[in-house]
Design an enzyme around this catalytic site. Structure first.
Site, PDB file in Angstrom:
ATOM      1  N   HIS A  71       0.845  -1.191   0.000  1.00 21.12           N
ATOM      2  CA  HIS A  71       0.000   0.000   0.000  1.00 21.12           C
ATOM      3  C   HIS A  71       0.876   1.234   0.000  1.00 21.12           C
ATOM      4  CE1 HIS A  71      -3.239   2.739   1.041  1.00 21.12           C
ATOM      5  NE2 HIS A  71      -4.039   1.781   0.636  1.00 21.12           N
ATOM      6  N   ASP A 129      -7.922  -5.530   0.153  1.00 20.16           N
ATOM      7  CA  ASP A 129      -8.357  -6.444  -0.901  1.00 20.16           C
ATOM      8  C   ASP A 129      -7.927  -7.890  -0.676  1.00 20.16           C
ATOM      9  OD1 ASP A 129      -9.598  -4.419  -2.457  1.00 20.16           O
ATOM     10  OD2 ASP A 129      -7.612  -3.710  -3.018  1.00 20.16           O
TER      11      ASP A 129
HETATM   12  C1  LIG Z   1      -0.788  -0.688  -3.793  1.00 13.96           C
HETATM   13  C2  LIG Z   1       0.430  -0.431  -4.652  1.00 13.96           C
HETATM   14  C3  LIG Z   1      -0.044  -0.010  -6.048  1.00 13.96           C
HETATM   15  C4  LIG Z   1       1.246   0.718  -4.034  1.00 13.96           C
HETATM   16  O1  LIG Z   1       2.158   1.101  -4.986  1.00 13.96           O
HETATM   17  P1  LIG Z   1       3.400   2.092  -4.716  1.00 13.96           P
HETATM   18  O2  LIG Z   1       3.234   2.850  -3.468  1.00 13.96           O
HETATM   19  O3  LIG Z   1       3.578   2.847  -5.981  1.00 13.96           O
HETATM   20  O4  LIG Z   1       4.581   1.115  -4.482  1.00 13.96           O
HETATM   21  P2  LIG Z   1       5.464   0.469  -5.621  1.00 13.96           P
HETATM   22  O5  LIG Z   1       4.631  -0.249  -6.614  1.00 13.96           O
HETATM   23  O6  LIG Z   1       6.426   1.511  -6.125  1.00 13.96           O
HETATM   24  O7  LIG Z   1       6.254  -0.590  -4.770  1.00 13.96           O
HETATM   25  C5  LIG Z   1       7.378  -0.277  -3.927  1.00 13.96           C
HETATM   26  C6  LIG Z   1       8.222  -1.536  -3.851  1.00 13.96           C
HETATM   27  O8  LIG Z   1       7.483  -2.557  -3.213  1.00 13.96           O
HETATM   28  C7  LIG Z   1       7.237  -3.645  -4.122  1.00 13.96           C
HETATM   29  N1  LIG Z   1       5.844  -4.047  -3.994  1.00 13.96           N
HETATM   30  C8  LIG Z   1       4.772  -3.255  -3.793  1.00 13.96           C
HETATM   31  N2  LIG Z   1       3.652  -3.989  -3.729  1.00 13.96           N
HETATM   32  C9  LIG Z   1       4.035  -5.262  -3.882  1.00 13.96           C
HETATM   33  C10 LIG Z   1       3.320  -6.462  -3.937  1.00 13.96           C
HETATM   34  N3  LIG Z   1       2.010  -6.487  -3.803  1.00 13.96           N
HETATM   35  N4  LIG Z   1       4.012  -7.605  -4.133  1.00 13.96           N
HETATM   36  C11 LIG Z   1       5.355  -7.578  -4.262  1.00 13.96           C
HETATM   37  N5  LIG Z   1       6.086  -6.451  -4.240  1.00 13.96           N
HETATM   38  C12 LIG Z   1       5.434  -5.310  -4.066  1.00 13.96           C
HETATM   39  C13 LIG Z   1       7.511  -3.090  -5.508  1.00 13.96           C
HETATM   40  O9  LIG Z   1       7.917  -4.086  -6.408  1.00 13.96           O
HETATM   41  C14 LIG Z   1       8.608  -2.087  -5.216  1.00 13.96           C
HETATM   42  O10 LIG Z   1       9.804  -2.808  -5.043  1.00 13.96           O
HETATM   43  P3  LIG Z   1      11.219  -2.159  -5.458  1.00 13.96           P
HETATM   44  O11 LIG Z   1      11.368  -0.957  -4.581  1.00 13.96           O
HETATM   45  O12 LIG Z   1      12.206  -3.215  -5.184  1.00 13.96           O
HETATM   46  O13 LIG Z   1      11.110  -1.798  -6.901  1.00 13.96           O
HETATM   47  C15 LIG Z   1       1.318  -1.675  -4.731  1.00 13.96           C
HETATM   48  O14 LIG Z   1       1.658  -2.092  -3.429  1.00 13.96           O
HETATM   49  C16 LIG Z   1       0.658  -2.808  -5.502  1.00 13.96           C
HETATM   50  O15 LIG Z   1       0.742  -2.836  -6.718  1.00 13.96           O
HETATM   51  N6  LIG Z   1      -0.025  -3.765  -4.799  1.00 13.96           N
HETATM   52  C17 LIG Z   1      -0.725  -4.851  -5.452  1.00 13.96           C
HETATM   53  C18 LIG Z   1      -2.070  -4.360  -5.944  1.00 13.96           C
HETATM   54  C19 LIG Z   1      -3.030  -4.087  -4.807  1.00 13.96           C
HETATM   55  O16 LIG Z   1      -3.215  -4.894  -3.905  1.00 13.96           O
HETATM   56  N7  LIG Z   1      -3.685  -2.925  -4.889  1.00 13.96           N
HETATM   57  C20 LIG Z   1      -4.715  -2.546  -3.938  1.00 13.96           C
HETATM   58  C21 LIG Z   1      -4.259  -1.465  -3.040  1.00 13.96           C
HETATM   59  S1  LIG Z   1      -5.462  -1.141  -1.786  1.00 13.96           S
END
Ligand SMILES: CC(C)(COP(=O)(O)OP(=O)(O)OC[C@H]1O[C@@H](n2cnc3c(N)ncnc32)[C@H](O)[C@@H]1OP(=O)(O)O)[C@@H](O)C(=O)NCCC(=O)NCCS
Length: 396
Positions: free
Chosen positions: A280, A333
């Site tokens: 998140h 979720d």
């Molecule tokens: C929610 C979300 C979009 C937040 O995104 P964000 O703040 O932009 O964070 P990032 O996508 O840049 O992720 C930061 C790091 O954590 C990792 N990471 C984040 N969510 C992850 C996940 N669900 N599984 C594995 N790794 C994850 C990323 O790969 C990244 O790693 P890195 O720094 O080595 O490149 C992201 O956690 C995600 O895609 N989660 C899965 C989808 C989800 O459940 N969404 C509902 C949110 S309520």
């Protein structure tokens, strides 16, 4: 040529722009406040979520979706009379125009219900062609209509696409119970209806997330609230946002049983695939909504014997081993899909249910946006060329 004509054909000299420090480009606007808001508050380190200052755990225990919506929209808990009146208005506005049903029938049954919902909300707006919402009463009525009709649209499309007839809403049932009734045509089980009610409370708002921001951007142009909600719906549908609940249950289904979970998740970790339902932007600890839904997921699956919960626990364990240092924990979720599946809801309807709840938050933010509105117009860092020649097509 007269002076006047010259003045109209010559580009005016731009007003000098006051020198301001150029802010850094911040991908995803992480940590950038875009508005002052009193709708909800998240403390991502402590795992706290409040609506209008009230902890979401309190609301989940004592409130209803109708009362929570009133709280979000108006900023205060209703009196008994105000609540009865609000519930009555929501019940009155549940029905859809028959042409909206006809429109839903024209949509492909293979289409995603989130797309049907977005199309349906935009179309409903055409029945209320008012362009400006200047008075509090006009805005309040639009909010009531949108919150009231959303479950009817979701249930209608779900039935129609399976070849069943739409079920007309009942006005003697609660918002959650009536949704079950419209999905099945049967008297809803009160316990199931209460669990859905709690899930709706937990999803009703969540500060400046992508869909709320999308809604506020559209609201800032003074577009009507149907446009505001349909744009927010588009943003919610993505797998990085609300679409994650559907992806999560699909992952659990693919895993099949708890003993397979480690291998599947380890492989996803190796391939650097994101685990749906985890991580998140704000929470760096357990999402408080996930904690509440986890309890329901466990209770319901213990009764049914379904292995989703056991799989989820294994996935959670492996995610924790690999990603705890990155602050990646289950989010809302992760467990909501298990709960919805136990309530007999198809995975494609998980995100629409999220939307049925979040519409109250989106509209609360819309009302707030209009108080001191200024159109959103950010800037960019231009990285393209300049003064390029136009090459005739025959010479390219
Ligand atoms: C929610 C979300 C979009 C937040 O995104 P964000 O703040 O932009 O964070 P990032 O996508 O840049 O992720 C930061 C790091 O954590 C990792 N990471 C984040 N969510 C992850 C996940 N669900 N599984 C594995 N790794 C994850 C990323 O790969 C990244 O790693 P890195 O720094 O080595 O490149 C992201 O956690 C995600 O895609 N989660 C899965 C989808 C989800 O459940 N969404 C509902 C949110 S309520």
């Amino acid at each position: 040529m007269s002076d006047q004509a010259t003045a109209t054909t010559t580009a005016p000299v731009g007003k000098p722009v006051p020198a301001v420090a150029k802010p850094d480009l911040i991908p995803g606007l992480e940590g950038v406040p875009i508005a002052e808001s009193s709708v909800s508050h998240v403390d991502g380190q402590a795992g706290v979520l409040e609506y209008r200052g009230i902890h979401v755990e309190q609301l989940a225990e004592h409130s209803t979706f109708e009362e929570t919506s009133y709280l979000l929209l108006t900023g205060k808990l209703p009196t008994k009379t105000e609540l009865e009146e609000f519930k009555g208005q929501l019940a009155t506005h549940r029905r859809l125009k028959y042409r909206i049903i006809e429109l839903l029938k024209c949509l492909p049954e293979t289409g995603h219900p989130m797309d049907a919902l977005q199309a349906g909300i935009a179309a409903i707006g055409m029945f209320y062609p008012q362009r400006q919402y200047n008075t509090p009463e006009e805005r309040r009525l639009a909010c009531v209509r949108l919150i009231a009709k959303m479950p009817t649209l979701v249930a209608a499309f779900e039935r129609l696409r399976k070849g069943d007839e739409q079920i007309v809403p009942r006005d003697d049932l609660t918002h959650a119970a009536n949704f079950f009734y419209m999905m099945t045509g049967e008297d809803p089980d009160p316990q199931k209806a209460r669990i859905l009610d709690v899930a709706l409370i937990l999803h009703a708002d969540h500060t400046m997330n992508a869909s709320t921001f999308a809604g506020r951007v559209v609201g800032s142009t003074l577009a009507d609230p149907y446009c505001v909600v349909s744009s927010a719906l588009g943003a919610l549908s993505g797998p990085l946002h609300g679409g994650a609940n559907e992806d999560t249950i699909q992952l659990f289904n693919r895993i099949g049983s708890a003993k397979n979970a480690r291998a599947v998740v380890e492989e996803m970790v190796t391939r650097k695939e994101k685990i749906p339902g985890c991580g998140h932007r704000i929470y760096k600890t357990v999402d408080p909504r996930a904690k509440i839904l986890k309890v329901y997921a466990e209770q319901l699956t213990r009764k049914s014997g379904n292995c989703h919960f056991e799989i989820a626990l294994e996935v959670e364990k492996v995610v924790h081993e690999h990603y705890a240092d990155k602050g990646i924990w289950p989010n809302v979720d992760f467990f909501s899909g298990i709960v919805y599946a136990e309530l007999g809801i198809a995975p494609v309807c998980f995100t629409p249910i999220f939307a049925m709840a979040r519409v109250s938050g989106w509209l609360s933010h819309w009302l707030e946006q209009l108080v001191n509105n200024r159109i959103f117009r950010p800037t960019q860092r231009y990285v393209g060329g300049h003064d390029q020649p136009y090459i005739p097509i025959t010479q390219r």
